[in-house]
Design a protein around this motif. Structure first.
Motif, PDB file in Angstrom:
ATOM      1  N   THR A 287       0.834  -1.205   0.000  1.00 55.62           N
ATOM      2  CA  THR A 287       0.000   0.000   0.000  1.00 55.62           C
ATOM      3  C   THR A 287       0.869   1.256   0.000  1.00 55.62           C
ATOM      4  OG1 THR A 287      -1.769  -1.152   1.175  1.00 55.62           O
ATOM      5  CG2 THR A 287      -1.786   1.258   1.258  1.00 55.62           C
ATOM      6  N   ARG A 288       1.932   1.236   0.825  1.00 48.25           N
ATOM      7  CA  ARG A 288       2.828   2.391   0.883  1.00 48.25           C
ATOM      8  C   ARG A 288       3.487   2.656  -0.462  1.00 48.25           C
ATOM      9  NH1 ARG A 288       8.060   2.784   1.118  1.00 48.25           N
ATOM     10  NH2 ARG A 288       8.414   0.599   1.645  1.00 48.25           N
ATOM     11  N   ILE A 289       3.980   1.613  -1.122  1.00 51.49           N
ATOM     12  CA  ILE A 289       4.677   1.787  -2.400  1.00 51.49           C
ATOM     13  C   ILE A 289       3.709   2.220  -3.501  1.00 51.49           C
ATOM     14  CG2 ILE A 289       5.957   0.583  -4.212  1.00 51.49           C
ATOM     15  CD1 ILE A 289       7.271  -1.099  -2.029  1.00 51.49           C
ATOM     16  N   LEU A 290       2.557   1.567  -3.559  1.00 53.80           N
ATOM     17  CA  LEU A 290       1.583   1.918  -4.605  1.00 53.80           C
ATOM     18  C   LEU A 290       1.067   3.339  -4.422  1.00 53.80           C
ATOM     19  CD1 LEU A 290      -0.472  -1.421  -4.909  1.00 53.80           C
ATOM     20  CD2 LEU A 290       1.317  -0.561  -6.440  1.00 53.80           C
ATOM     21  N   GLY A 291       1.078   3.832  -3.183  1.00 55.55           N
ATOM     22  CA  GLY A 291       0.586   5.181  -2.912  1.00 55.55           C
ATOM     23  C   GLY A 291       1.649   6.256  -3.017  1.00 55.55           C
ATOM     24  N   ASP A 292       2.876   5.877  -3.329  1.00 54.70           N
ATOM     25  CA  ASP A 292       3.987   6.824  -3.427  1.00 54.70           C
ATOM     26  C   ASP A 292       4.536   6.773  -4.855  1.00 54.70           C
ATOM     27  OD1 ASP A 292       6.273   8.324  -3.268  1.00 54.70           O
ATOM     28  OD2 ASP A 292       7.300   7.056  -1.803  1.00 54.70           O
ATOM     29  N   PRO A 293       4.241   7.770  -5.670  1.00 59.32           N
ATOM     30  CA  PRO A 293       4.662   7.719  -7.085  1.00 59.32           C
ATOM     31  C   PRO A 293       6.165   7.516  -7.276  1.00 59.32           C
ATOM     32  CG  PRO A 293       3.113   9.521  -6.715  1.00 59.32           C
ATOM     33  CD  PRO A 293       3.466   8.980  -5.364  1.00 59.32           C
ATOM     34  N   VAL A 294       6.983   8.105  -6.399  1.00 64.33           N
ATOM     35  CA  VAL A 294       8.436   7.969  -6.552  1.00 64.33           C
ATOM     36  C   VAL A 294       8.872   6.528  -6.288  1.00 64.33           C
ATOM     37  CG1 VAL A 294      10.679   8.698  -5.660  1.00 64.33           C
ATOM     38  CG2 VAL A 294       8.851  10.384  -5.957  1.00 64.33           C
ATOM     39  N   SER A 295       8.381   5.962  -5.173  1.00 67.89           N
ATOM     40  CA  SER A 295       8.730   4.568  -4.847  1.00 67.89           C
ATOM     41  C   SER A 295       8.214   3.611  -5.910  1.00 67.89           C
ATOM     42  CB  SER A 295       8.149   4.186  -3.482  1.00 67.89           C
ATOM     43  OG  SER A 295       8.775   4.891  -2.447  1.00 67.89           O
ATOM     44  N   LEU A 296       6.999   3.864  -6.393  1.00 65.65           N
ATOM     45  CA  LEU A 296       6.410   2.968  -7.394  1.00 65.65           C
ATOM     46  C   LEU A 296       7.214   2.982  -8.683  1.00 65.65           C
ATOM     47  CD1 LEU A 296       4.166   1.068  -8.271  1.00 65.65           C
ATOM     48  CD2 LEU A 296       2.793   3.077  -8.908  1.00 65.65           C
ATOM     49  N   LYS A 297       7.624   4.170  -9.117  1.00 71.45           N
ATOM     50  CA  LYS A 297       8.397   4.246 -10.357  1.00 71.45           C
ATOM     51  C   LYS A 297       9.746   3.560 -10.192  1.00 71.45           C
ATOM     52  CE  LYS A 297       9.475   7.429 -14.096  1.00 71.45           C
ATOM     53  NZ  LYS A 297       9.322   8.811 -14.606  1.00 71.45           N
ATOM     54  N   ASP A 298      10.390   3.780  -9.026  1.00 75.68           N
ATOM     55  CA  ASP A 298      11.664   3.099  -8.767  1.00 75.68           C
ATOM     56  C   ASP A 298      11.477   1.580  -8.749  1.00 75.68           C
ATOM     57  OD1 ASP A 298      13.220   5.317  -8.703  1.00 75.68           O
ATOM     58  OD2 ASP A 298      13.628   5.290  -6.560  1.00 75.68           O
ATOM     59  N   LEU A 299      10.406   1.128  -8.129  1.00 74.50           N
ATOM     60  CA  LEU A 299      10.117  -0.312  -8.058  1.00 74.50           C
ATOM     61  C   LEU A 299      10.002  -0.913  -9.458  1.00 74.50           C
ATOM     62  CD1 LEU A 299       9.087  -2.809  -6.236  1.00 74.50           C
ATOM     63  CD2 LEU A 299       6.826  -2.043  -6.958  1.00 74.50           C
ATOM     64  N   LEU A 300       9.213  -0.278 -10.308  1.00 70.26           N
ATOM     65  CA  LEU A 300       8.992  -0.830 -11.649  1.00 70.26           C
ATOM     66  C   LEU A 300      10.250  -0.718 -12.507  1.00 70.26           C
ATOM     67  CD1 LEU A 300       5.378   0.487 -12.315  1.00 70.26           C
ATOM     68  CD2 LEU A 300       6.070  -1.821 -11.638  1.00 70.26           C
ATOM     69  N   ASN A 301      10.950   0.412 -12.417  1.00 66.51           N
ATOM     70  CA  ASN A 301      12.183   0.563 -13.201  1.00 66.51           C
ATOM     71  C   ASN A 301      13.255  -0.437 -12.770  1.00 66.51           C
ATOM     72  OD1 ASN A 301      11.434   2.569 -15.004  1.00 66.51           O
ATOM     73  ND2 ASN A 301      11.992   4.234 -13.620  1.00 66.51           N
ATOM     74  N   TYR A 302      13.185  -0.889 -11.519  1.00 65.11           N
ATOM     75  CA  TYR A 302      14.127  -1.897 -11.024  1.00 65.11           C
ATOM     76  C   TYR A 302      13.873  -3.251 -11.677  1.00 65.11           C
ATOM     77  CZ  TYR A 302      16.979  -4.308  -7.458  1.00 65.11           C
ATOM     78  OH  TYR A 302      17.936  -5.037  -6.799  1.00 65.11           O
ATOM     79  N   HIS A 303      12.694  -3.431 -12.260  1.00 68.49           N
ATOM     80  CA  HIS A 303      12.350  -4.674 -12.956  1.00 68.49           C
ATOM     81  C   HIS A 303      12.656  -4.602 -14.455  1.00 68.49           C
ATOM     82  CE1 HIS A 303      10.068  -5.253  -9.249  1.00 68.49           C
ATOM     83  NE2 HIS A 303       9.945  -6.525  -9.557  1.00 68.49           N
ATOM     84  N   ILE A 304      13.218  -3.465 -14.902  1.00 66.75           N
ATOM     85  CA  ILE A 304      13.456  -3.277 -16.339  1.00 66.75           C
ATOM     86  C   ILE A 304      14.949  -3.062 -16.590  1.00 66.75           C
ATOM     87  CG2 ILE A 304      12.862  -1.932 -18.391  1.00 66.75           C
ATOM     88  CD1 ILE A 304      10.331  -0.996 -16.930  1.00 66.75           C
ATOM     89  N   LEU A 305      15.539  -3.936 -17.395  1.00 69.88           N
ATOM     90  CA  LEU A 305      16.938  -3.773 -17.783  1.00 69.88           C
ATOM     91  C   LEU A 305      17.031  -2.837 -18.980  1.00 69.88           C
ATOM     92  CD1 LEU A 305      18.236  -7.468 -17.603  1.00 69.88           C
ATOM     93  CD2 LEU A 305      18.228  -5.743 -15.793  1.00 69.88           C
ATOM     94  N   LYS A 306      18.161  -2.129 -19.073  1.00 64.27           N
ATOM     95  CA  LYS A 306      18.344  -1.166 -20.152  1.00 64.27           C
ATOM     96  C   LYS A 306      18.480  -1.824 -21.515  1.00 64.27           C
ATOM     97  CE  LYS A 306      20.312   2.819 -17.761  1.00 64.27           C
ATOM     98  NZ  LYS A 306      21.460   3.749 -17.673  1.00 64.27           N
ATOM     99  N   ASN A 307      18.890  -3.094 -21.523  1.00 71.32           N
ATOM    100  CA  ASN A 307      19.115  -3.794 -22.793  1.00 71.32           C
ATOM    101  C   ASN A 307      18.352  -5.113 -22.801  1.00 71.32           C
ATOM    102  OD1 ASN A 307      21.169  -1.931 -23.982  1.00 71.32           O
ATOM    103  ND2 ASN A 307      22.309  -2.541 -22.155  1.00 71.32           N
ATOM    104  N   LEU A 308      18.119  -5.617 -24.001  1.00 70.25           N
ATOM    105  CA  LEU A 308      17.362  -6.857 -24.156  1.00 70.25           C
ATOM    106  C   LEU A 308      18.269  -8.067 -23.934  1.00 70.25           C
ATOM    107  CD1 LEU A 308      14.651  -7.529 -26.823  1.00 70.25           C
ATOM    108  CD2 LEU A 308      16.293  -9.310 -26.226  1.00 70.25           C
ATOM    109  N   HIS A 309      17.846  -8.933 -23.035  1.00 70.83           N
ATOM    110  CA  HIS A 309      18.606 -10.150 -22.747  1.00 70.83           C
ATOM    111  C   HIS A 309      17.668 -11.346 -22.794  1.00 70.83           C
ATOM    112  CE1 HIS A 309      22.466  -8.342 -21.532  1.00 70.83           C
ATOM    113  NE2 HIS A 309      21.723  -7.339 -21.141  1.00 70.83           N
ATOM    114  N   CYS A 310      17.814 -12.121 -23.847  1.00 73.66           N
ATOM    115  CA  CYS A 310      17.105 -13.396 -23.913  1.00 73.66           C
ATOM    116  C   CYS A 310      17.723 -14.347 -22.895  1.00 73.66           C
ATOM    117  CB  CYS A 310      17.222 -13.995 -25.311  1.00 73.66           C
ATOM    118  SG  CYS A 310      16.494 -12.976 -26.618  1.00 73.66           S
ATOM    119  N   SER A 311      16.951 -15.307 -22.427  1.00 73.33           N
ATOM    120  CA  SER A 311      17.463 -16.227 -21.408  1.00 73.33           C
ATOM    121  C   SER A 311      18.673 -17.008 -21.907  1.00 73.33           C
ATOM    122  CB  SER A 311      16.361 -17.185 -20.957  1.00 73.33           C
ATOM    123  OG  SER A 311      15.930 -18.007 -22.032  1.00 73.33           O
TER     124      SER A 311
END
Length: 655
Positions: A287-311
């Motif tokens: 609830t805290r993260i979803l309600g905080d735009p800064v934390s939420l954006k950091d959370l989602l960007n932490y799940h995204i790599l800058k480059n494409l990596h197939c397994s």
């Protein structure tokens, strides 16, 4: 000189040749070198035990004999384009140059050859042209889900033919032409196929690994791949939108304003948390993260790599940068893909036009989206519990810009954890009033705590310390506050060196000796001393006659005590294996650290008693005793006068 010039030119040309090779060609060259003792055109291959997966070998894999953490068996096979000749060593003969249809049989892609015949593709790939065929291996066809394979073979003239055409490009492309991040129009409605050529030599098309490359034919070239590939038409945002298992992620992406990023051109890797992953998080944290735009954006960007990596590009643990700015350790353990050492990837290689999605069943929360308490609970469990017991929780979960000095779990070993008033006060002084970065700290800086104390910063050659506690890990930068993990519980100074000694009954004999020697003023004045302080036990170990003689000779006593005082300030954690310190009298002190601090090979029984003008390290014996043993040996008569040996700078007294 001319010879040297030609030699330098030759080296330059060789280096340029190696530098111009693609990563795949560099790995192939290494495999050729390893296979050379077995004959011409032999390549060393590494096969992961228990699987049919083979790789050309690079230097690291060769010496470790492991891929994805699993042991490998080395085999020696003909390099691409060559074959054996009975009775001859190695693979001296080039493969016959035939059309693509026949080449499929030569390279062992017999299922693709059979389906090409069924789909009436045989005539096309036997005839004139210049094609590139990414031919699925027999194992790739066998791995297709039954319902998909049945749909293809039940409509060979349309579905199967379209599927095979999507594996074809209407021009010849060698591995050198398959550049990282390029796309080529396929022969099925011009839908693109997506190429990735990784630095470790792995080449993929739509995340299928090329397992046999550059098999030349009269009308093109064949690359054998380990999967049947399908047309890519949607971007990654569309893939998330249409998957019910990613409902929570879809809502979070929209709330964070990342929809356009995932719709636009790019080449991202998304570790997509499933609904289950979000459900595992404590409700109050989510609830805290979803309600905080800064934390939420950091959370989602932490799940995204800058480059494409197939397994398939991952053959060992590799730190990869995220859009959030920090890295994830992406690796593999056998067939499983891992993130930060955990096998949490449940589905791999869902490819979009602008990236690839790997599904994960755990949420990855970056430090930048965490409270101080969450940072502490993730790394220093004992300290986090004590801070809560001390009633400091509000400071650890709020939005205060503070810095927490969190001792390692080992710092509490053999210490009482009872929550006394003194312990509460001490823990309060582990929270600094401002948010600091360790990179901004400087020697002599003072940091104010919530308890009102001013803590000093000491910069040593190999350590950065706040009082006696040295920083033991990289900063943990939370949402509002930062955390320094330190190696010890703080012991803030409570007075001068003389005050510290007077307050401790173990040093009563030493205090008397200091006063007799006239050193009280020195140890009370401003300075930065390190005092290896003999305890009462150290003095008691001396023969009474020697002790009395020492105490009655003030110059000798003063010299001896000054030999125990270093001219600089040094806490125990800043000592290395060969640290030297100049004492106030004498040549040098030899310090060492091996779980215990040593001075002249004498163990320190308690280190880091902090003072405003220095630090005290307690010694129980032999540092004094051995010194005085030498003194006694150099005394000719018991009634001789003991005088300092000034010409050598020694603190010893001789007759």
């Amino acid at each position: 000189m001319k010879r040297l010039t030609w030699f330098a030119l030759a080296i330059t040309l060789i280096a340029t040749g190696f530098a111009s090779k693609t990563p795949y060609q560099a790995v192939l060259q290494h495999s050729r070198i390893r296979g050379r003792p077995h004959g011409p055109n032999v390549c060393a291959m590494q096969n992961i035990q228990g699987t049919d997966k083979k790789y050309f070998t690079n230097c690291k894999q060769w010496y470790h004999r492991k891929i994805c953490g699993k042991p490998t068996v080395v085999s020696y096979e003909c390099c691409p384009g060559y074959e054996k000749v009975i009775g001859e060593k190695g693979c001296p003969a080039a493969l016959p140059l035939v059309n693509i249809y026949k080449t499929l049989g030569v390279v062992g892609a017999t299922t693709t050859k059979m389906y090409s015949e069924r789909a009436n593709l045989q005539e096309e790939i036997e005839g004139p042209g210049s094609f590139t065929f990414f031919a699925p291996s027999n194992e790739a066809w066998a791995a297709l889900p039954t319902e998909i394979l049945d749909a293809l073979v039940s409509n060979v003239n349309i579905e199967l033919l379209n599927a095979l055409h999507y594996h074809m490009i209407n021009k010849r492309l060698t591995s050198d032409d398959l550049k990282h991040g390029t796309s080529f129009s396929s022969m099925y409605q011009d839908f693109d196929v997506h190429i990735h050529h990784y630095s470790n030599g792995i080449v993929t098309v739509n995340c299928a690994r090329l397992v046999k490359t550059d098999q030349h034919a009269t009308n093109g070239i064949v690359h054998v791949v380990d999967r049947v590939i399908t047309a890519i038409t949607n971007n990654v945002n569309s893939l998330i939108d249409t998957d019910d298992d990613l409902d929570t992620l879809r809502t979070a992406v929209a709330a964070a304003g990342l929809t356009s990023l995932l719709e636009n051109e790019g080449s991202y890797t998304i570790f997509a948390p499933t609904n289950e992953a979000f459900e595992k998080i404590p409700p109050e944290t989510l609830t805290r993260i979803l309600g905080d735009p800064v934390s939420l954006k950091d959370l989602l960007n932490y799940h995204i790599l800058k480059n494409l990596h197939c397994s398939e590009s991952i053959v060992a643990g590799t730190p990869l940068e995220t859009l959030q700015g920090t890295v994830l350790e992406v690796g593999c353990n056998g067939e499983e893909m891992t993130i930060n050492g955990k096998a949490i990837v449940t589905q791999r290689d869902k490819l979009g036009t602008n990236g690839v999605i790997h599904y994960v069943n755990e949420l990855l929360i970056p430090d930048s989206a965490k409270t101080l308490l969450e940072l502490a609970e993730g790394s220093v469990v004992t300290a986090s519990k004590l801070f809560k017991d001390a009633g400091l929780t509000d400071h650890l979960i709020g939005s205060e810009a503070v810095t927490l000095l969190a001792p390692l779990n080992d710092a509490f070993k053999d210490k009482s954890l009872a929550m006394t008033p003194d312990m509460k006060k001490l823990l309060r002084n582990h929270i600094l009033k401002e948010k600091f970065s360790s990179k901004s700290l400087y020697h002599g800086q003072e940091l104010e705590t919530l308890g009102g104390l001013k803590l000093r910063v000491f910069v040593f050659r190999n350590r950065l310390c706040i009082e006696n506690a040295c920083i033991a890990a990289h900063d943990k930068n939370g949402r509002f506050a930062n955390m320094f993990i330190v190696d010890k519980l703080l012991t803030p100074p409570m007075g001068t060196v003389m005050d510290v000694l007077k307050a401790d009954d173990r040093f009563s004999t030493l205090v008397g000796a200091i006063q007799r020697a006239g050193l009280t003023e020195l140890l009370n004045e401003k300075g930065a001393y390190t005092f290896f302080a003999p305890t009462n036990a150290a003095f008691s170990a001396m023969p009474p006659a020697d002790l009395n003689k020492l105490m009655s000779n003030v110059p000798c006593l003063a010299n001896l005590l000054r030999y125990h005082i270093g001219e600089e300030f040094l806490v125990s954690s800043a000592v290395t294996s060969h640290t030297r310190m100049k004492p106030l009298t004498g040549d040098k002190l030899e310090l060492g650290l091996n779980s215990t601090l040593y001075v002249n090979r004498v163990p320190v029984v308690e280190a880091d008693l902090m003072a405003t003008n220095g630090v005290v390290h307690a010694v129980d014996e032999t540092y004094v005793h051995s010194t005085l043993s030498q003194l006694a040996a150099r005394t000719k008569h018991s009634n001789s006068s003991l005088l300092p040996e000034r010409d050598t700078g020694s603190m010893f007294c001789v007759a």
